[in-house]
Design a protein around this motif. Structure first.
Motif, PDB file in Angstrom:
ATOM      1  N   TYR A 178      39.157  43.896  45.057  1.00 52.59           N
ATOM      2  CA  TYR A 178      39.081  42.787  44.605  1.00 52.59           C
ATOM      3  C   TYR A 178      39.172  42.556  42.862  1.00 52.59           C
ATOM      4  O   TYR A 178      39.950  41.702  42.410  1.00 52.59           O
ATOM      5  N   ALA A 179      38.409  43.308  42.571  1.00 57.43           N
ATOM      6  CA  ALA A 179      38.338  43.335  40.953  1.00 57.43           C
ATOM      7  C   ALA A 179      39.641  43.601  40.328  1.00 57.43           C
ATOM      8  O   ALA A 179      40.196  42.751  39.427  1.00 57.43           O
ATOM      9  N   GLU A 180      40.461  44.633  41.029  1.00 60.60           N
ATOM     10  CA  GLU A 180      41.652  44.916  40.312  1.00 60.60           C
ATOM     11  C   GLU A 180      42.827  43.886  40.620  1.00 60.60           C
ATOM     12  O   GLU A 180      43.652  43.296  39.742  1.00 60.60           O
ATOM     13  N   ALA A 181      42.565  43.164  41.866  1.00 58.21           N
ATOM     14  CA  ALA A 181      43.503  42.129  42.055  1.00 58.21           C
ATOM     15  C   ALA A 181      43.559  40.908  41.238  1.00 58.21           C
ATOM     16  O   ALA A 181      44.515  40.373  40.733  1.00 58.21           O
ATOM     17  N   GLU A 182      42.116  40.429  41.027  1.00 59.41           N
ATOM     18  CA  GLU A 182      41.769  39.336  40.171  1.00 59.41           C
ATOM     19  C   GLU A 182      42.203  39.621  38.632  1.00 59.41           C
ATOM     20  O   GLU A 182      42.616  38.650  38.273  1.00 59.41           O
ATOM     21  N   ARG A 183      41.821  40.736  38.336  1.00 65.25           N
ATOM     22  CA  ARG A 183      42.320  41.081  36.980  1.00 65.25           C
ATOM     23  C   ARG A 183      43.650  40.711  36.729  1.00 65.25           C
ATOM     24  O   ARG A 183      44.316  40.232  35.781  1.00 65.25           O
ATOM     25  N   GLU A 184      44.668  41.407  37.622  1.00 69.25           N
ATOM     26  CA  GLU A 184      45.918  41.048  37.546  1.00 69.25           C
ATOM     27  C   GLU A 184      46.473  39.697  37.695  1.00 69.25           C
ATOM     28  O   GLU A 184      47.277  39.091  36.796  1.00 69.25           O
ATOM     29  N   LEU A 185      45.818  39.027  38.725  1.00 66.55           N
ATOM     30  CA  LEU A 185      46.541  37.734  39.030  1.00 66.55           C
ATOM     31  C   LEU A 185      46.082  36.892  37.805  1.00 66.55           C
ATOM     32  O   LEU A 185      46.821  35.977  37.134  1.00 66.55           O
ATOM     33  N   ASN A 186      44.759  37.011  37.219  1.00 67.20           N
ATOM     34  CA  ASN A 186      44.569  36.020  36.017  1.00 67.20           C
ATOM     35  C   ASN A 186      45.265  36.348  34.994  1.00 67.20           C
ATOM     36  O   ASN A 186      45.682  35.552  34.131  1.00 67.20           O
TER      37      ASN A 186
END
Length: 441
Positions: free
Chosen positions: A135-143
């Motif tokens: 989740y951390a990596e996904a959220e970073r990229e999406l943001n």
């Protein structure tokens, strides 16, 4: 204006693929998929130096639900130019939709090696990371993507999916509402918003949103979504009217017929349900599932001849359909008239679903009817291990143990069947068999 330029290009250089590839692209973006397929699917466009030809043919195949054909075209596109990133990412998306996450990640990796900042590849990577619970990596990229392209509808939709998966329903709603503002005519955005409201048990929000669209602008998909929301609200009459309105707008909308069928069955309106299945079959005579469901309804009503006929039609259309195969095998076994056919069907179903206790029961019961108690015992032991509280399975196992003269085991199984709190049609037979067993040593 584009068409005018393309026509002039083709007229000036009729053997050059450039104009034809551009024409195919223009037709695709205009929604003329058949025309685009005709233009791009032949030379000079098809075997040209342009990877776009096969890329758009892949997109057309995907529009038609032909995933394997889409993969073929995307791979052909990459054979022309391995650095053509749209085809690389599209191939990764198909792999992801087919559950081949490792293959999808491989395509994303190749795309990002060529261009690390390519937004579609980054977006697909974020989707894969979310699926892997990174989740951390996904959220970073999406943001980062939302910050770079705040009005990108595709990014907003994926951000909504991510936020919902993290329990942030309000944020997901905001993402989809913004996407809807940017593309108010896009049915997929309204569908995703409606499903979000349904999943969050706020269907009235969906009803209000859909009804805000003027009636003269409502299309079939609006009424279908309205029917889904009404169903969630428990307003079955309104749901039925909405689905029927959807079918008035688009008689070919099989999904609305399916929703109507589900509603009829939930309300106990079996005859209406059968009529709706007939509509589905009329729309698509090759719909094996519709035949199988209709057969099951007749089987539950005790009309075995009609059920057998429909199961056979389903299997003619899909010989590997394990559900119809198992059910037909069971009927044949109960009748005892065609045990060899029943055996072949049950063995196929068992191979397709090796962990299914009900299918193992069918195969075991056929072996029992054929006089092969040892093989029957093996199947029923497995079935009971999967569903130990199923009294019918215990009854079958008890009879088989009696046949193999394992009386203590037979008594235990029959006792469980006879004293079960569940009702099943052989319960009285299980009680009788248990009494008869008392006289055997």
């Amino acid at each position: 204006r584009a068409r005018k330029e393309i026509d002039q290009l083709i007229k000036a250089k009729p053997g050059d693929p450039t104009g034809y590839v551009l024409l195919g692209e223009l037709q695709f973006f205009s929604g003329q998929y058949n025309e685009a397929e005709e233009t791009l699917g032949r030379n000079p466009a098809l075997d040209s130096r342009f990877p776009q030809a096969h890329y758009f043919l892949g997109n057309i195949a995907l529009q038609k639900g032909k995933g394997d054909q889409a993969i073929f075209h995307y791979q052909k596109s990459l054979a022309v130019d391995s650095r053509y990133l749209p085809a690389r990412v599209a191939l990764g998306e198909v792999f992801l939709n087919q559950g081949k996450t490792a293959d999808a990640r491989n395509e994303v990796r190749k795309a990002l090696e060529i261009r690390p900042d390519f937004p579609p590849a980054r977006l697909l990577k974020a989707v894969l990371d979310r699926g892997d619970k990174n989740y951390a990596e996904a959220e970073r990229e999406l943001n980062a993507l939302v910050k770079e392209q705040p009005d990108n509808v595709f990014i907003l939709r994926q951000m909504a999916a991510y936020n919902e998966s993290r329990g942030r329903t309000g944020e997901a709603e905001k993402n989809l509402l913004r996407a809807g503002e940017l593309r108010p005519e896009a049915p997929e955005i309204l569908r995703e918003l409606t499903l979000l409201y349904i999943r969050s048990k706020t269907p009235d929000k969906a009803i209000e949103k859909i009804n805000a669209v003027p009636d003269n602008k409502k299309k079939a998909f609006h009424y279908e979504l309205l029917g889904m929301a009404y169903t969630q609200s428990g307003k079955s009459d309104e749901a039925e009217k909405a689905f029927k309105k959807a079918l008035e707008k688009d008689p070919s909308l099989a999904s609305s017929n399916a929703y109507l069928f589900a509603g009829y069955m939930k309300a106990g309106r079996v005859d209406d349900g059968i009529k709706k299945l007939d509509d589905l079959i009329a729309q698509n005579p090759k719909n094996a599932s519709a035949y199988a469901v209709k057969a099951l309804l007749y089987q539950n009503q005790g009309n075995m001849e009609e059920a057998k006929k429909l199961y056979r039609q389903a299997l003619d259309l899909d010989p590997n359909a394990e559900g119809p195969a198992n059910n037909l095998a069971w009927i044949l076994a109960e009748e005892g008239n065609d045990l060899n056919t029943a055996l072949n069907l049950a063995q196929m179903a068992r191979k397709k679903q090796p962990e299914n206790g009900s299918i193992a029961d069918t195969l075991g019961w056929i072996y029992y009817k054929m006089g092969n108690a040892a093989l029957a015992r093996e199947q029923l032991r497995f079935a009971v291990s999967k569903e130990p509280d199923n009294p019918q399975l215990q009854y079958h196992l008890g009879l088989i143990y009696r046949e193999t003269k394992e009386y203590a085991e037979a008594r235990t199984a029959l006792q469980r069947a006879a004293t079960s709190s569940q009702d099943f049609k052989e319960k009285s037979l299980a009680q009788t068999a248990l009494k008869e067993l008392a006289s055997l040593k």
